[in-house]
Scaffold this active site. Structure first.
Site, PDB file in Angstrom:
ATOM      1  N   SER A   1       0.868  -1.188   0.000  1.00 50.16           N
ATOM      2  CA  SER A   1       0.000   0.000   0.000  1.00 50.16           C
ATOM      3  C   SER A   1       0.896   1.227   0.000  1.00 50.16           C
ATOM      4  CB  SER A   1      -0.846  -0.005   1.279  1.00 50.16           C
ATOM      5  OG  SER A   1      -1.521   1.225   1.456  1.00 50.16           O
TER       6      SER A   1
ATOM      7  N   TYR B   1      -2.271  -1.450  10.435  1.00 52.80           N
ATOM      8  CA  TYR B   1      -2.203  -1.574   8.969  1.00 52.80           C
ATOM      9  C   TYR B   1      -0.891  -0.981   8.441  1.00 52.80           C
ATOM     10  CZ  TYR B   1      -3.973  -1.224   4.121  1.00 52.80           C
ATOM     11  OH  TYR B   1      -4.155  -1.336   2.761  1.00 52.80           O
TER      12      TYR B   1
HETATM   13  P1  NAD Z   1     -11.487  -6.364  -0.181  1.00 43.29           P
HETATM   14  O1  NAD Z   1     -12.052  -6.219   1.198  1.00 43.29           O
HETATM   15  O2  NAD Z   1     -12.288  -5.957  -1.358  1.00 43.29           O
HETATM   16  O3  NAD Z   1     -11.004  -7.870  -0.412  1.00 43.29           O
HETATM   17  C1  NAD Z   1     -10.304  -8.546   0.591  1.00 43.29           C
HETATM   18  C2  NAD Z   1     -10.149  -9.991   0.192  1.00 43.29           C
HETATM   19  O4  NAD Z   1      -9.442 -10.651   1.254  1.00 43.29           O
HETATM   20  C3  NAD Z   1     -11.474 -10.725   0.032  1.00 43.29           C
HETATM   21  O5  NAD Z   1     -11.352 -11.676  -1.002  1.00 43.29           O
HETATM   22  C4  NAD Z   1     -11.640 -11.436   1.376  1.00 43.29           C
HETATM   23  O6  NAD Z   1     -12.432 -12.623   1.298  1.00 43.29           O
HETATM   24  C5  NAD Z   1     -10.192 -11.780   1.660  1.00 43.29           C
HETATM   25  N1  NAD Z   1      -9.970 -12.052   3.076  1.00 43.29           N
HETATM   26  C6  NAD Z   1     -10.329 -11.296   4.140  1.00 43.29           C
HETATM   27  N2  NAD Z   1      -9.997 -11.931   5.282  1.00 43.29           N
HETATM   28  C7  NAD Z   1      -9.410 -13.098   4.917  1.00 43.29           C
HETATM   29  C8  NAD Z   1      -8.875 -14.187   5.644  1.00 43.29           C
HETATM   30  N3  NAD Z   1      -8.851 -14.200   6.973  1.00 43.29           N
HETATM   31  N4  NAD Z   1      -8.361 -15.231   4.947  1.00 43.29           N
HETATM   32  C9  NAD Z   1      -8.390 -15.243   3.588  1.00 43.29           C
HETATM   33  N5  NAD Z   1      -8.892 -14.235   2.849  1.00 43.29           N
HETATM   34  C10 NAD Z   1      -9.396 -13.175   3.510  1.00 43.29           C
HETATM   35  O7  NAD Z   1     -10.080  -5.558  -0.121  1.00 43.29           O
HETATM   36  P2  NAD Z   1      -9.197  -4.848  -1.241  1.00 43.29           P
HETATM   37  O8  NAD Z   1      -9.399  -3.388  -1.146  1.00 43.29           O
HETATM   38  O9  NAD Z   1      -9.349  -5.521  -2.566  1.00 43.29           O
HETATM   39  O10 NAD Z   1      -7.742  -5.118  -0.647  1.00 43.29           O
HETATM   40  C11 NAD Z   1      -6.875  -6.115  -1.143  1.00 43.29           C
HETATM   41  C12 NAD Z   1      -5.457  -5.763  -0.708  1.00 43.29           C
HETATM   42  O11 NAD Z   1      -5.092  -4.503  -1.270  1.00 43.29           O
HETATM   43  C13 NAD Z   1      -5.269  -5.654   0.810  1.00 43.29           C
HETATM   44  O12 NAD Z   1      -4.040  -6.222   1.185  1.00 43.29           O
HETATM   45  C14 NAD Z   1      -5.248  -4.162   1.021  1.00 43.29           C
HETATM   46  O13 NAD Z   1      -4.528  -3.802   2.173  1.00 43.29           O
HETATM   47  C15 NAD Z   1      -4.567  -3.685  -0.247  1.00 43.29           C
HETATM   48  N6  NAD Z   1      -4.809  -2.290  -0.564  1.00 43.29           N
HETATM   49  C16 NAD Z   1      -6.069  -1.832  -0.787  1.00 43.29           C
HETATM   50  C17 NAD Z   1      -6.241  -0.484  -1.085  1.00 43.29           C
HETATM   51  C18 NAD Z   1      -7.600   0.091  -1.346  1.00 43.29           C
HETATM   52  O14 NAD Z   1      -7.704   1.328  -1.430  1.00 43.29           O
HETATM   53  N7  NAD Z   1      -8.642  -0.701  -1.516  1.00 43.29           N
HETATM   54  C19 NAD Z   1      -5.149   0.385  -1.158  1.00 43.29           C
HETATM   55  C20 NAD Z   1      -3.874  -0.122  -0.909  1.00 43.29           C
HETATM   56  C21 NAD Z   1      -3.717  -1.467  -0.622  1.00 43.29           C
END
Ligand code: NAD
Length: 260
Positions: free
Chosen positions: A142, A155
């Protein structure tokens, strides 16, 4: 076993992970999808991607909060496809609170999923990648792996840790045809971000609209959310021959956020 390469994408039932799974399927990879949704909830997506791109896709509902779940997921990939060529450590959660109120169990869960799961998965796939002389590990960190925001202590700590882990494994695997990189997205409008808007509004005493405009996109000079397609394109590029010398890198896709 087919000639196709096989990829595991953790947390690919939603958001960024689903976008990356789609991108890799379009590029011809067999895929292990994962998430904690019930398998039947993901079945339509799994079948649609498999049919559209003519690749094999299996789904694992393994909970990656503990090492055993991570090993179960990697084991499914190895058993189904005979190997794991690409590992995308993407599953992650968020919790927003001032540190003095931050629940201990939320800290532990965020470190377990956002950081330790990448360790367990990497440990499980690296021996096969080294033996075959080819592998790609892509850690979804991130912008919060590079800079902080208040109220996100667990985080930010986990994502900074993930960048250190990325560099370390890149050095350990550099002579074996394996690359290890981190992608550092800015804000993407996925369920993870949508869920933290009410808590951020509460912590800062402002409205949800103000959170989007004045907190989330305030940091992002492009003034728009990053898209999952942009992130998937970069992840796919990292699997190509053209990216073979990119390793140990933290690649920002943040609309200029961390340039400030
Ligand atoms: P999201 O909530 O849309 O998806 C999260 C995914 O992780 C889902 O498939 C969920 O089922 C899975 N998950 C949650 N808990 C779990 C567990 N205990 N075991 C297995 N799977 C699990 O989130 P997202 O926004 O797509 O985020 C994905 C990654 O991207 C994360 O690591 C997040 O930190 C990172 N990220 C997101 C953003 C953003 O703005 N959305 C920005 C920077 C980084």
């Amino acid at each position: 076993m087919t000639d196709r390469k096989a990829a595991i994408v953790t947390g690919s039932s939603s958001g960024i992970g689903l976008g990356i799974a789609r991108g890799l399927a379009a590029a011809g990879f067999d895929i292990v999808m994962n998430g904690i949704e019930a398998p039947d909830a993901v079945e339509d997506t799994r079948r649609a991607l498999s049919d559209e791109f003519g690749v094999r896709i299996v789904y694992s509902p393994a909970n990656l909060m503990a090492g055993a779940g991570v090993r179960e997921l990697v084991g499914l990939g190895q058993a189904t496809f005979g190997k794991v060529d690409v590992l995308v450590n993407n599953a992650g959660i968020q919790f927003v609170s001032p540190v003095e109120d931050f629940p201990d169990e939320k800290w532990d869960q965020i470190i377990a999923l956002n950081l330790s799961a990448a360790f367990h998965a990497t440990k499980a796939v690296v021996p096969g990648m080294k033996a075959r002389g080819w592998g790609r590990i892509i850690n979804i960190a991130s912008a919060h792996g590079l800079v902080a925001s208040p109220f996100k202590s667990a985080y930010v700590a986990a994502k900074h840790g993930l960048l250190g882990f990325t560099k370390t494994i890149a050095l350990e695997t550099a002579e074996h045809g394996v690359t290890v990189n981190a992608i550092c997205p800015g804000y993407v409008l996925t369920p993870l971000v949508e869920k933290q808007i009410p808590d951020t509004a509460k912590a800062r005493g402002i409205t949800e609209e103000q959170v989007k405009r004045d907190v989330l996109l305030a940091a992002q000079p492009t003034k728009r959310f990053v898209t999952v397609e942009e992130l998937a394109d970069l992840a796919v590029f990292l699997t190509t021959a053209g990216a073979a010398s990119i390793t140990g890198a933290s690649l920002t896709v943040d609309g200029g956020w961390t340039a400030q």
